[in-house]
Each structure stands twice: as structure tokens, then as C-alpha cells.
Design a protein around this motif. Structure first.
Motif, PDB file in Angstrom:
ATOM      1  N   LEU A   1      58.259  25.642  24.359  1.00 39.66           N
ATOM      2  CA  LEU A   1      59.460  25.410  23.566  1.00 39.66           C
ATOM      3  C   LEU A   1      60.528  26.408  23.953  1.00 39.66           C
ATOM      4  O   LEU A   1      60.236  27.587  24.163  1.00 39.66           O
ATOM      5  N   THR A   2      61.775  25.957  24.045  1.00 43.57           N
ATOM      6  CA  THR A   2      62.884  26.887  24.149  1.00 43.57           C
ATOM      7  C   THR A   2      63.182  27.431  22.750  1.00 43.57           C
ATOM      8  O   THR A   2      62.757  26.860  21.741  1.00 43.57           O
ATOM      9  N   GLU A   3      63.917  28.525  22.704  1.00 39.84           N
ATOM     10  CA  GLU A   3      64.287  29.071  21.391  1.00 39.84           C
ATOM     11  C   GLU A   3      65.138  28.076  20.615  1.00 39.84           C
ATOM     12  O   GLU A   3      64.979  27.921  19.394  1.00 39.84           O
ATOM     13  N   ILE A   4      66.012  27.368  21.294  1.00 37.43           N
ATOM     14  CA  ILE A   4      66.868  26.374  20.638  1.00 37.43           C
ATOM     15  C   ILE A   4      66.012  25.266  20.023  1.00 37.43           C
ATOM     16  O   ILE A   4      66.236  24.852  18.881  1.00 37.43           O
ATOM     17  N   GLN A   5      65.021  24.793  20.768  1.00 39.46           N
ATOM     18  CA  GLN A   5      64.144  23.740  20.241  1.00 39.46           C
ATOM     19  C   GLN A   5      63.344  24.224  19.032  1.00 39.46           C
ATOM     20  O   GLN A   5      63.253  23.525  18.016  1.00 39.46           O
ATOM     21  N   ALA A   6      62.793  25.417  19.124  1.00 36.09           N
ATOM     22  CA  ALA A   6      61.996  25.953  18.022  1.00 36.09           C
ATOM     23  C   ALA A   6      62.851  26.135  16.769  1.00 36.09           C
ATOM     24  O   ALA A   6      62.415  25.796  15.654  1.00 36.09           O
ATOM     25  N   ARG A   7      64.054  26.645  16.940  1.00 30.11           N
ATOM     26  CA  ARG A   7      64.929  26.852  15.777  1.00 30.11           C
ATOM     27  C   ARG A   7      65.426  25.524  15.214  1.00 30.11           C
ATOM     28  O   ARG A   7      65.587  25.381  13.999  1.00 30.11           O
ATOM     29  N   SER A   8      65.645  24.549  16.084  1.00 30.49           N
ATOM     30  CA  SER A   8      66.040  23.218  15.596  1.00 30.49           C
ATOM     31  C   SER A   8      64.922  22.578  14.791  1.00 30.49           C
ATOM     32  O   SER A   8      65.164  21.975  13.737  1.00 30.49           O
ATOM     33  N   LEU A   9      63.704  22.720  15.248  1.00 34.28           N
ATOM     34  CA  LEU A   9      62.555  22.183  14.507  1.00 34.28           C
ATOM     35  C   LEU A   9      62.409  22.890  13.161  1.00 34.28           C
ATOM     36  O   LEU A   9      62.118  22.262  12.140  1.00 34.28           O
ATOM     37  N   GLY A  10      62.645  24.217  13.148  1.00 34.57           N
ATOM     38  CA  GLY A  10      62.619  24.957  11.890  1.00 34.57           C
ATOM     39  C   GLY A  10      63.722  24.508  10.943  1.00 34.57           C
ATOM     40  O   GLY A  10      63.499  24.376   9.730  1.00 34.57           O
ATOM     41  N   GLN A  11      64.903  24.262  11.493  1.00 34.63           N
ATOM     42  CA  GLN A  11      66.016  23.778  10.672  1.00 34.63           C
ATOM     43  C   GLN A  11      65.692  22.413  10.076  1.00 34.63           C
ATOM     44  O   GLN A  11      66.006  22.139   8.901  1.00 34.63           O
ATOM     45  N   TYR A  12      65.060  21.559  10.868  1.00 32.34           N
ATOM     46  CA  TYR A  12      64.668  20.232  10.376  1.00 32.34           C
ATOM     47  C   TYR A  12      63.686  20.354   9.206  1.00 32.34           C
ATOM     48  O   TYR A  12      63.828  19.654   8.194  1.00 32.34           O
ATOM     49  N   VAL A  13      62.721  21.252   9.316  1.00 34.14           N
ATOM     50  CA  VAL A  13      61.772  21.460   8.217  1.00 34.14           C
ATOM     51  C   VAL A  13      62.504  21.927   6.961  1.00 34.14           C
ATOM     52  O   VAL A  13      62.228  21.449   5.851  1.00 34.14           O
ATOM     53  N   GLU A  14      63.447  22.840   7.118  1.00 35.70           N
ATOM     54  CA  GLU A  14      64.204  23.333   5.969  1.00 35.70           C
ATOM     55  C   GLU A  14      65.003  22.211   5.311  1.00 35.70           C
ATOM     56  O   GLU A  14      65.040  22.096   4.076  1.00 35.70           O
ATOM     57  N   LEU A  15      65.636  21.374   6.113  1.00 34.12           N
ATOM     58  CA  LEU A  15      66.390  20.239   5.574  1.00 34.12           C
ATOM     59  C   LEU A  15      65.465  19.258   4.862  1.00 34.12           C
ATOM     60  O   LEU A  15      65.782  18.761   3.776  1.00 34.12           O
ATOM     61  N   LEU A  16      64.316  18.991   5.464  1.00 37.88           N
ATOM     62  CA  LEU A  16      63.360  18.056   4.871  1.00 37.88           C
ATOM     63  C   LEU A  16      62.852  18.592   3.533  1.00 37.88           C
ATOM     64  O   LEU A  16      62.766  17.845   2.549  1.00 37.88           O
ATOM     65  N   ALA A  17      62.545  19.877   3.473  1.00 37.23           N
ATOM     66  CA  ALA A  17      62.058  20.473   2.227  1.00 37.23           C
ATOM     67  C   ALA A  17      63.140  20.438   1.146  1.00 37.23           C
ATOM     68  O   ALA A  17      62.856  20.157  -0.028  1.00 37.23           O
ATOM     69  N   LYS A  18      64.372  20.690   1.543  1.00 33.57           N
ATOM     70  CA  LYS A  18      65.491  20.676   0.592  1.00 33.57           C
ATOM     71  C   LYS A  18      65.719  19.279   0.026  1.00 33.57           C
ATOM     72  O   LYS A  18      65.801  19.083  -1.194  1.00 33.57           O
ATOM     73  N   TRP A  19      65.817  18.282   0.890  1.00 33.77           N
ATOM     74  CA  TRP A  19      66.061  16.909   0.455  1.00 33.77           C
ATOM     75  C   TRP A  19      64.870  16.341  -0.297  1.00 33.77           C
ATOM     76  O   TRP A  19      65.013  15.496  -1.172  1.00 33.77           O
ATOM     77  N   ASN A  20      63.683  16.797   0.066  1.00 35.68           N
ATOM     78  CA  ASN A  20      62.468  16.245  -0.526  1.00 35.68           C
ATOM     79  C   ASN A  20      62.402  16.501  -2.025  1.00 35.68           C
ATOM     80  O   ASN A  20      61.809  15.719  -2.770  1.00 35.68           O
ATOM     81  N   LYS A  21      62.999  17.589  -2.478  1.00 31.85           N
ATOM     82  CA  LYS A  21      62.975  17.919  -3.904  1.00 31.85           C
ATOM     83  C   LYS A  21      63.685  16.852  -4.734  1.00 31.85           C
ATOM     84  O   LYS A  21      63.297  16.577  -5.867  1.00 31.85           O
ATOM     85  N   ALA A  22      64.722  16.251  -4.169  1.00 26.93           N
ATOM     86  CA  ALA A  22      65.503  15.254  -4.905  1.00 26.93           C
ATOM     87  C   ALA A  22      65.126  13.818  -4.554  1.00 26.93           C
ATOM     88  O   ALA A  22      65.208  12.933  -5.409  1.00 26.93           O
ATOM     89  N   TYR A  23      64.707  13.581  -3.319  1.00 28.48           N
ATOM     90  CA  TYR A  23      64.557  12.206  -2.847  1.00 28.48           C
ATOM     91  C   TYR A  23      63.126  11.786  -2.531  1.00 28.48           C
ATOM     92  O   TYR A  23      62.900  10.647  -2.142  1.00 28.48           O
ATOM     93  N   ASN A  24      62.164  12.710  -2.667  1.00 23.31           N
ATOM     94  CA  ASN A  24      60.755  12.355  -2.481  1.00 23.31           C
ATOM     95  C   ASN A  24      60.527  11.650  -1.142  1.00 23.31           C
ATOM     96  O   ASN A  24      59.996  10.536  -1.082  1.00 23.31           O
ATOM     97  N   LEU A  25      60.900  12.306  -0.064  1.00 23.26           N
ATOM     98  CA  LEU A  25      60.807  11.721   1.268  1.00 23.26           C
ATOM     99  C   LEU A  25      59.401  11.796   1.852  1.00 23.26           C
ATOM    100  O   LEU A  25      59.043  11.007   2.723  1.00 23.26           O
ATOM    101  N   THR A  26      58.623  12.771   1.407  1.00 19.46           N
ATOM    102  CA  THR A  26      57.264  12.948   1.898  1.00 19.46           C
ATOM    103  C   THR A  26      56.414  13.569   0.804  1.00 19.46           C
ATOM    104  O   THR A  26      56.918  14.347  -0.019  1.00 19.46           O
TER     105      THR A  26
END
Length: 213
Positions: A21-46
Motif C-alpha cells: 500500500l502507498t501512504e495515500i492508499q492507506a490513508r484513503s482507506l482509513g478515511q473511508y472507514v471513518e466516513l462509514l462509521a460516521k454515516w452508519n450511526k444515522a443510516y444503518n449501512l452495515t
């Protein structure tokens, strides 16, 4: 969990998968997890609630199929909140990745993630797969959500290029589903790959199929 800890967990898991993984890829994947966790609280995505569990059960599971993605145009059907489609878009910025889901909440989340993460190679489609009529066919069609291989092939056969493959993410080796599939469709097994996903206790398989002509 901080972004740095998420990124470290993603790096370690990718290393176990022998996936650089490049640093950009790893940080993008981390950002995606943060977004998913944030939205999941309201929208029950997973059903997975904790970010560290999202890394093992969603991100590393998605990354496990990265070495088997071929071609330039990839469709992820029944993508839910973008799995494996968004991790694939992060890993393959040169490929065109399309995620499709009929659930409006999930496609709104994917669209927001695309914007916030600058994923210019990602197209998000909100429709039923049977109704989808793109302007090009796909080299690969992935899914981790279809109930059976026959359902996947039936729903997406009008979308696959002649030389394309289906990439179905399954748990246990789907012996009965494969038998049913070959009886119903002119379709054959190319390869079944046992996946070792870090942090996952259950069996995981990638089943690669193609049409016979």
C-alpha cells in the motif's frame, strides 16, 4: 479509534495479504472507514459498528481480491456502502470502477464518499441491476451480496463483456451453488481461491466464473 491507528491496522493487514500500500492508499482507506462509521450511526449501512471491526471484516476482506482484478472496467453489484467497490477504486485509480445498489441511502453515502475522497474513477449507480443499461460492458463483475451464484449470473449476464469474468465473494466453498449454476447457465468455473483474510475466523472464497460460448 484515531485515523493513525486505523491506518496502522490497515497497513498491517495488507502486509499479511502481501499487498503493498502507498501512504495515500492507506490513508484513503482509513478515511473511508471513518466516513462509514460516521454515516452508519444515522443510516444503518452495515451491521458492523466498530471501526476496527470494519477494517478486518470489510476493508481487508475487500483487499483480499485485489490481485485477481483484471481489465479496465469493473462493476461491483449490490455494493451496499461500497464494498468491495470503493476499496478497489482506491487501489486501482487507473481503472473505472462502478458501484451499483438499489438502496438510496447506501448510494447517497457512496456518492458522498466519492466527493470527499476525490475518487474520480468511481461511478455510483442507484438502480436495480436488471434495469441497468450502461454504455459499455464490464471486464469484471464483483459481488459479496448476491444470495446465490445463479442469481448473480442471471442478474448481470447482460452486463459482462464476452471476455469478462464474474468474481463472486463467498464464505464456504459453494459446491451446491456451482452445481446448480452449471445446470442452468452456459457458465463455467475458472478458479476458486481460498482467501485468508486477517482478523476473520470464517472461511472465505473467491469464485471466478466465465461464460462459455
Amino acid at each position: 479509534m484515531s485515523n493513525d491507528l486505523l491506518v496502522e491496522q490497515i497497513y498491517n493487514g495488507a502486509n499479511e495479504l502481501s499487498l503493498p500500500l502507498t501512504e495515500i492508499q492507506a490513508r484513503s482507506l482509513g478515511q473511508y472507514v471513518e466516513l462509514l462509521a460516521k454515516w452508519n450511526k444515522a443510516y444503518n449501512l452495515t451491521a458492523v459498528r466498530e471501526p476496527d471491526q470494519m477494517v478486518s471484516r470489510h476493508i481487508l476482506d475487500s483487499l483480499s481480491i485485489v490481485p485477481y482484478i483484471k481489465g479496465d472496467n469493473i462493476l461491483d453489484v449490490g455494493s451496499g456502502p461500497g464494498l468491495p467497490g470503493i476499496p478497489l477504486a482506491i487501489m486501482y485509480p487507473e481503472k473505472r470502477i462502478t458501484t451499483l445498489d438499489s438502496n438510496g441511502k447506501k448510494t447517497r453515502f457512496m456518492t458522498q464518499a466519492k466527493i470527499e475522497m476525490g475518487l474520480k474513477n468511481l461511478t455510483v449507480v442507484n438502480t436495480r441491476v436488471e434495469s441497468y443499461q450502461p454504455d459499455h460492458l464490464f471486464d469484471g463483475i464483483t459481488s459479496r451480496a448476491f444470495s446465490s451464484l445463479s442469481d448473480m449470473v442471471e442478474g448481470t449476464k447482460h452486463l459482462l463483456a464476452d471476455s469478462g469474468v464474474y468474481l463472486a465473494m463467498k464464505g464456504l466453498y459453494p459446491e451446491e451453488e456451482l452445481s446448480e449454476l452449471t445446470q442452468q447457465f452456459s457458465c463455467e468455473l475458472v478458479e476458486s481461491i481460498s482467501l485468508n483474510v486477517p482478523g476473520s475466523d470464517g472461511e472465505r472464497h473467491l469464485v471466478i466464473l466465465r461464460n462459455k460460448y
